[in-house]
Write an enzyme that holds these catalytic residues in place. Structure first.
Site, PDB file in Angstrom:
ATOM      1  N   GLU A 119       0.978  -1.273   0.138  1.00  0.00           N
ATOM      2  CA  GLU A 119       0.079  -0.191   0.049  1.00  0.00           C
ATOM      3  C   GLU A 119       0.857   1.253  -0.001  1.00  0.00           C
ATOM      4  O   GLU A 119       1.842   1.369   0.688  1.00  0.00           O
ATOM      5  CB  GLU A 119      -0.812   0.096   1.182  1.00  0.00           C
ATOM      6  CG  GLU A 119      -2.082  -0.949   1.332  1.00  0.00           C
ATOM      7  CD  GLU A 119      -1.713  -1.856   2.240  1.00  0.00           C
ATOM      8  OE1 GLU A 119      -0.970  -1.899   3.212  1.00  0.00           O
ATOM      9  OE2 GLU A 119      -2.459  -3.176   2.291  1.00  0.00           O
ATOM     10  N   TYR A 131       7.426   1.859  -7.795  1.00  0.00           N
ATOM     11  CA  TYR A 131       6.720   0.483  -7.869  1.00  0.00           C
ATOM     12  C   TYR A 131       6.030   0.375  -9.232  1.00  0.00           C
ATOM     13  O   TYR A 131       6.218  -0.734  -9.740  1.00  0.00           O
ATOM     14  CB  TYR A 131       5.581   0.320  -6.911  1.00  0.00           C
ATOM     15  CG  TYR A 131       5.780   0.707  -5.332  1.00  0.00           C
ATOM     16  CD1 TYR A 131       7.028   0.374  -4.800  1.00  0.00           C
ATOM     17  CD2 TYR A 131       4.734   1.328  -4.475  1.00  0.00           C
ATOM     18  CE1 TYR A 131       7.013   0.454  -3.511  1.00  0.00           C
ATOM     19  CE2 TYR A 131       5.232   1.684  -3.203  1.00  0.00           C
ATOM     20  CZ  TYR A 131       6.405   1.040  -2.630  1.00  0.00           C
ATOM     21  OH  TYR A 131       6.848   1.522  -1.531  1.00  0.00           O
TER      22      TYR A 131
HETATM   23  C1  LIG Z   1      10.188   5.710  -1.736  1.00  0.00           C
HETATM   24  C2  LIG Z   1      11.720   5.730  -1.495  1.00  0.00           C
HETATM   25  C3  LIG Z   1      11.954   4.125  -0.904  1.00  0.00           C
HETATM   26  C4  LIG Z   1      12.530   5.508  -2.898  1.00  0.00           C
HETATM   27  O1  LIG Z   1      13.733   5.472  -2.786  1.00  0.00           O
HETATM   28  P1  LIG Z   1      14.847   6.256  -3.634  1.00  0.00           P
HETATM   29  O2  LIG Z   1      16.031   6.000  -3.449  1.00  0.00           O
HETATM   30  O3  LIG Z   1      14.514   7.645  -3.314  1.00  0.00           O
HETATM   31  O4  LIG Z   1      14.309   6.272  -5.045  1.00  0.00           O
HETATM   32  P2  LIG Z   1      15.199   5.956  -6.407  1.00  0.00           P
HETATM   33  O5  LIG Z   1      16.196   6.684  -6.475  1.00  0.00           O
HETATM   34  O6  LIG Z   1      15.595   4.197  -6.231  1.00  0.00           O
HETATM   35  O7  LIG Z   1      14.201   5.992  -7.686  1.00  0.00           O
HETATM   36  C5  LIG Z   1      13.615   4.851  -8.068  1.00  0.00           C
HETATM   37  C6  LIG Z   1      12.287   5.069  -8.871  1.00  0.00           C
HETATM   38  O8  LIG Z   1      11.416   5.859  -8.066  1.00  0.00           O
HETATM   39  C7  LIG Z   1      10.986   7.009  -8.603  1.00  0.00           C
HETATM   40  N1  LIG Z   1      11.386   8.403  -8.156  1.00  0.00           N
HETATM   41  C8  LIG Z   1      12.448   8.447  -7.139  1.00  0.00           C
HETATM   42  N2  LIG Z   1      12.548   9.575  -6.778  1.00  0.00           N
HETATM   43  C9  LIG Z   1      11.639  10.343  -7.371  1.00  0.00           C
HETATM   44  C10 LIG Z   1      11.173  11.740  -7.397  1.00  0.00           C
HETATM   45  N3  LIG Z   1      11.786  12.619  -6.788  1.00  0.00           N
HETATM   46  N4  LIG Z   1      10.115  11.972  -8.245  1.00  0.00           N
HETATM   47  C11 LIG Z   1       9.496  11.182  -9.013  1.00  0.00           C
HETATM   48  N5  LIG Z   1       9.698   9.772  -8.948  1.00  0.00           N
HETATM   49  C12 LIG Z   1      10.796   9.420  -8.181  1.00  0.00           C
HETATM   50  C13 LIG Z   1      11.275   6.853  -9.975  1.00  0.00           C
HETATM   51  O9  LIG Z   1      10.379   6.040 -10.521  1.00  0.00           O
HETATM   52  C14 LIG Z   1      12.525   6.257  -9.926  1.00  0.00           C
HETATM   53  O10 LIG Z   1      13.048   5.820 -11.352  1.00  0.00           O
HETATM   54  P3  LIG Z   1      13.901   6.823 -12.151  1.00  0.00           P
HETATM   55  O11 LIG Z   1      14.786   7.368 -11.545  1.00  0.00           O
HETATM   56  O12 LIG Z   1      14.318   5.602 -13.396  1.00  0.00           O
HETATM   57  O13 LIG Z   1      12.576   7.571 -12.788  1.00  0.00           O
HETATM   58  C15 LIG Z   1      12.374   6.670  -0.833  1.00  0.00           C
HETATM   59  O14 LIG Z   1      11.950   8.075  -1.439  1.00  0.00           O
HETATM   60  C16 LIG Z   1      11.796   6.709   0.637  1.00  0.00           C
HETATM   61  O15 LIG Z   1      12.322   6.169   1.587  1.00  0.00           O
HETATM   62  N6  LIG Z   1      10.581   7.729   0.810  1.00  0.00           N
HETATM   63  C17 LIG Z   1      10.053   7.781   2.167  1.00  0.00           C
HETATM   64  C18 LIG Z   1       9.588   6.425   2.892  1.00  0.00           C
HETATM   65  C19 LIG Z   1       8.652   6.199   1.851  1.00  0.00           C
HETATM   66  O16 LIG Z   1       7.500   6.731   1.310  1.00  0.00           O
HETATM   67  N7  LIG Z   1       8.241   4.645   1.649  1.00  0.00           N
HETATM   68  C20 LIG Z   1       7.238   4.248   0.795  1.00  0.00           C
HETATM   69  C21 LIG Z   1       6.165   3.942   1.639  1.00  0.00           C
HETATM   70  S1  LIG Z   1       4.878   3.282   0.465  1.00  0.00           S
END
Ligand SMILES: CC(C)(COP(=O)(O)OP(=O)(O)OC[C@H]1O[C@@H](n2cnc3c(N)ncnc32)[C@H](O)[C@@H]1OP(=O)(O)O)[C@@H](O)C(=O)NCCC(=O)NCCS
Length: 173
Positions: A119, A131
């Site tokens: 979720e 996702y």
């Molecule tokens: C969600 C989370 C785990 C993603 O990790 P991350 O290391 O920042 O993301 P990544 O660098 O691996 O990015 C992977 C993909 O996520 C998406 N993404 C990452 N940052 C983004 C941004 N600022 N805006 C839009 N999409 C984004 C994109 O699809 C990206 O792929 P792409 O770069 O090829 O377009 C991280 O932002 C986080 O810890 N957030 C807070 C906790 C949270 O929300 N957890 C999920 C609960 S459902």
């Protein structure tokens, strides 16, 4: 495939490694948890998951030995239910969350799971984009799921790739 490859068990050139979470990780996990969520889990919640929930599997992502992210899931029959995933703020946007999520999917497949679900807050477009990139599709809403602001949760599912599943179940965290 060797277990070290499955877990990313050895430090790569970039210092990233995946390993099972232990009780000793809880203080580091709490820092990430509070950075990441408006409704953070408590220490006791993580302790209980690791000591009392046989369905629960949690992994840590380290960089050069420091925990910089974690993820967890419940493995129920052939379905993996992701409970949480988070990366330290300073390390976001470097495709490390994606690697962490891919590691979870690989682990789930190795354990015989064929599907994965999770979720996300409807406002959490970053997570939803991650996702979607990995094959998850929205299937519905849980209305007012989050107690802090009554926000809806978007429910997403994905079929785990068959080549992961076909490798069999070698994970035993
Ligand atoms: C969600 C989370 C785990 C993603 O990790 P991350 O290391 O920042 O993301 P990544 O660098 O691996 O990015 C992977 C993909 O996520 C998406 N993404 C990452 N940052 C983004 C941004 N600022 N805006 C839009 N999409 C984004 C994109 O699809 C990206 O792929 P792409 O770069 O090829 O377009 C991280 O932002 C986080 O810890 N957030 C807070 C906790 C949270 O929300 N957890 C999920 C609960 S459902």
């Amino acid at each position: 495939m060797e277990e070290a490859q499955i877990m990313g068990g050895l430090h790569g050139a970039d210092g990233i490694r995946f390993r099972p979470m232990t009780l000793d990780d809880i203080p580091d996990v709490m820092v990430i948890e509070h950075e990441s969520f408006t409704l953070p889990w408590t220490e006791n919640a993580f302790r209980s998951e690791m000591t009392q929930n046989h369905f629960a599997k949690y992994i840590i992502m380290e960089k050069n030995g420091d925990p910089i992210g974690y993820a967890g899931m419940w493995t129920v029959v052939d379905e993996a239910h992701v409970t949480n995933i988070a990366v330290r703020t300073a390390y976001r946007g470097q495709h490390l969350g994606e690697r962490l999520m891919r590691e979870m999917m690989l682990m789930a497949g190795r354990m015989g799971m064929t599907k994965m679900t999770l979720e996300a807050r409807v406002s959490n477009t970053v997570a939803q984009s991650l996702y979607s990139k990995l094959g998850f599709r929205p299937v519905g809403l849980r209305k007012a799921y989050y107690s802090d602001n009554q926000e809806d949760a978007l429910i997403m599912w994905c079929d785990l790739p068959e080549d992961i599943v076909a490798e069999g179940s070698e994970w035993n965290l």
